[in-house]
Design an enzyme around this catalytic site. Structure first.
Site, PDB file in Angstrom:
ATOM      1  N   GLY A  62      -1.469   1.803  -7.372  1.00 34.41           N
ATOM      2  CA  GLY A  62      -1.534   2.463  -8.509  1.00 34.41           C
ATOM      3  C   GLY A  62      -1.206   3.715  -9.303  1.00 34.41           C
ATOM      4  O   GLY A  62      -0.632   3.633 -10.320  1.00 34.41           O
ATOM      5  N   CYS A  66      -4.057   6.559  -4.400  1.00 30.30           N
ATOM      6  CA  CYS A  66      -3.802   4.770  -5.423  1.00 30.30           C
ATOM      7  C   CYS A  66      -2.312   4.873  -5.104  1.00 30.30           C
ATOM      8  O   CYS A  66      -1.982   5.412  -6.791  1.00 30.30           O
ATOM      9  CB  CYS A  66      -4.437   3.741  -5.724  1.00 30.30           C
ATOM     10  SG  CYS A  66      -3.670   2.503  -5.121  1.00 30.30           S
ATOM     11  N   HIS A 118      -2.293  -4.362 -10.912  1.00 32.19           N
ATOM     12  CA  HIS A 118      -2.877  -2.904 -11.206  1.00 32.19           C
ATOM     13  C   HIS A 118      -3.022  -3.168 -12.728  1.00 32.19           C
ATOM     14  O   HIS A 118      -2.270  -3.792 -13.181  1.00 32.19           O
ATOM     15  CB  HIS A 118      -2.363  -1.527 -10.903  1.00 32.19           C
ATOM     16  CG  HIS A 118      -1.630  -1.681  -9.338  1.00 32.19           C
ATOM     17  ND1 HIS A 118      -2.438  -1.089  -8.734  1.00 32.19           N
ATOM     18  CD2 HIS A 118      -1.057  -2.149  -8.625  1.00 32.19           C
ATOM     19  CE1 HIS A 118      -2.288  -1.349  -7.029  1.00 32.19           C
ATOM     20  NE2 HIS A 118      -1.691  -1.240  -7.416  1.00 32.19           N
ATOM     21  N   CYS A 154       0.869  -1.217   0.140  1.00 31.03           N
ATOM     22  CA  CYS A 154      -0.036  -0.172  -0.114  1.00 31.03           C
ATOM     23  C   CYS A 154       1.003   1.033  -0.017  1.00 31.03           C
ATOM     24  O   CYS A 154       1.647   1.711   1.007  1.00 31.03           O
ATOM     25  CB  CYS A 154      -0.864  -0.322   0.911  1.00 31.03           C
ATOM     26  SG  CYS A 154      -1.713   0.865   1.393  1.00 31.03           S
ATOM     27  N   GLU A 176     -10.115   1.082  -6.191  1.00 28.09           N
ATOM     28  CA  GLU A 176      -9.056   0.411  -5.699  1.00 28.09           C
ATOM     29  C   GLU A 176      -9.866  -1.378  -5.459  1.00 28.09           C
ATOM     30  O   GLU A 176     -10.670  -1.268  -5.099  1.00 28.09           O
ATOM     31  CB  GLU A 176      -8.923   0.944  -4.780  1.00 28.09           C
ATOM     32  CG  GLU A 176      -8.090   1.424  -4.588  1.00 28.09           C
ATOM     33  CD  GLU A 176      -6.763   2.012  -3.021  1.00 28.09           C
ATOM     34  OE1 GLU A 176      -7.029   0.837  -2.399  1.00 28.09           O
ATOM     35  OE2 GLU A 176      -6.911   2.896  -2.880  1.00 28.09           O
TER      36      GLU A 176
HETATM   37  N1  LIG Z   1      -6.893  -2.160  -2.751  1.00 29.00           N
HETATM   38  C1  LIG Z   1      -5.317  -2.489  -2.991  1.00 29.00           C
HETATM   39  C2  LIG Z   1      -4.213  -1.865  -1.551  1.00 29.00           C
HETATM   40  C3  LIG Z   1      -4.268  -0.292  -0.681  1.00 29.00           C
HETATM   41  C4  LIG Z   1      -3.390  -0.088  -2.152  1.00 29.00           C
HETATM   42  C5  LIG Z   1      -3.635   2.153  -1.880  1.00 29.00           C
HETATM   43  N2  LIG Z   1      -4.360   2.559  -0.973  1.00 29.00           N
HETATM   44  C6  LIG Z   1      -2.368   2.196  -2.174  1.00 29.00           C
HETATM   45  O1  LIG Z   1      -2.267   3.582  -1.632  1.00 29.00           O
HETATM   46  O2  LIG Z   1      -1.439   1.844  -2.670  1.00 29.00           O
HETATM   47  C7  LIG Z   1      -4.692  -3.825  -2.881  1.00 29.00           C
HETATM   48  O3  LIG Z   1      -5.857  -4.537  -2.388  1.00 29.00           O
HETATM   49  O4  LIG Z   1      -3.560  -3.996  -3.427  1.00 29.00           O
END
Ligand SMILES: N[C@H](CCC[C@H](N)C(=O)O)C(=O)O
Length: 286
Positions: A231, A228, A170, A79, A219
């Site tokens: 992301g 994100c 992603h 994250c 997400e």
């Molecule tokens: N939902 C993402 C994790 C959180 C990523 C995001 N909040 C960031 O800042 O990278 C997943 O399941 O891979």
């Protein structure tokens, strides 16, 4: 599960918000209860409200370890916005009293540098490590080795998708006009598409110039968020790989901006991400 007395910090990285729980002294929530606790705490009506739950703990391989759970209770490998919040929490609470630290995640050991002004942590620079476009490492069901800006049929519509893994998966879709994107329809349709057996985070991106772009995010395990970090990291790397971006990139997300510096190592592409983190409040469950 009784969470009465649970102490936490509420933070955000450009509007992507998290609840931080410090388990460096003892386990606060048991392993089996973590997913359920996450669903309750992240609920914006019955809980605290957040895009995820971060646990800080000790590590044998790095200065500290951190884990991230999505609001649906699923654990994510990485994250990006969360790691900056982690850095701010750790520095502010003197858990690590140095400005450069190593962090063990589920998939990698990352380095984070705290940038301090007048004794205040103001920005965080993270080496997000290397990425892969290999479909079997996304993972993505495809007879191609890589899936770069290629056609994927989603709910009757065609999208040019680039699949990349930066620790977590992603799907990057470069578009001409972000206002034409129905993210609430196609975000979940791509997230749960049958070609992505572990689901995937979804990003729609408009390139302004070789140094600048804008993006919107759906997400995995969370839905629409204001930002994100992994992301944006994926977008910077995918855009560089496809020749849309050069090595210095500024990305505008709905919650704020992040800066990226690309590097290449052993034919793989990595990136430094730089951006802020903010402590909003410390709380206790009643
Ligand atoms: N939902 C993402 C994790 C959180 C990523 C995001 N909040 C960031 O800042 O990278 C997943 O399941 O891979």
């Amino acid at each position: 599960m009784d969470l009465k007395g649970l102490k936490f910090s509420k933070m955000h990285g450009i509007g992507n918000d998290f609840i931080i729980i410090d388990e460096t002294k003892e386990e606060i929530i048991s392993e089996k209860n973590k997913p359920e606790a996450c669903k309750f705490l992240c609920d914006r009506h019955f809980g605290v409200g957040s895009d995820g739950l971060l646990f800080i703990s000790n590590s044998e391989k790095a200065d500290l370890r951190y884990r991230m759970f999505n609001p649906d209770g699923s654990e994510a490998e990485m994250c990006g916005n969360g790691i900056r919040c982690f850095g701010d929490y750790v520095y502010r609470n003197n858990i690590i009293n140095k400005k450069s630290m190593t962090i063990e995640t589920m998939c990698n050991i990352l380095t984070l540098e705290v940038q301090v002004e007048n004794n205040e942590p103001v920005s965080f620079k993270v080496n997000m490590g290397l990425s892969t476009f290999k479909t079997n490492e996304i993972p993505m069901i495809s007879n191609q080795e890589e899936f770069l800006n290629q056609d994927l049929l989603v709910d009757g519509e065609h999208f040019n998708v680039t699949a990349i893994n930066v620790g977590n998966p992603h799907a990057i879709i470069f578009v001409d006009d972000l206002n034409n994107v129905d993210i609430n329809r196609f975000g979940p349709a791509i997230e749960c598409h049958k070609v992505f057996p572990e689901k995937i985070n979804v990003h729609f991106v408009k390139v302004f110039s070789p140094n600048e772009g804008e993006m919107k995010t759906w997400e995995r395990g969370a839905g629409v968020t204001l930002a994100c970090g992994t992301g944006a990291t994926s977008t910077a790397i995918a855009g560089y790989k496809l020749g849309f971006f050069n090595e210095n990139i500024l990305l505008h997300l709905p919650g704020g901006d992040l800066k990226f510096k690309i590097y290449e190592e052993d034919n793989e592409i990595g990136v430094f991400m730089e951006g802020p983190a903010k402590l909003v409040f410390n709380g206790e469950i009643q």
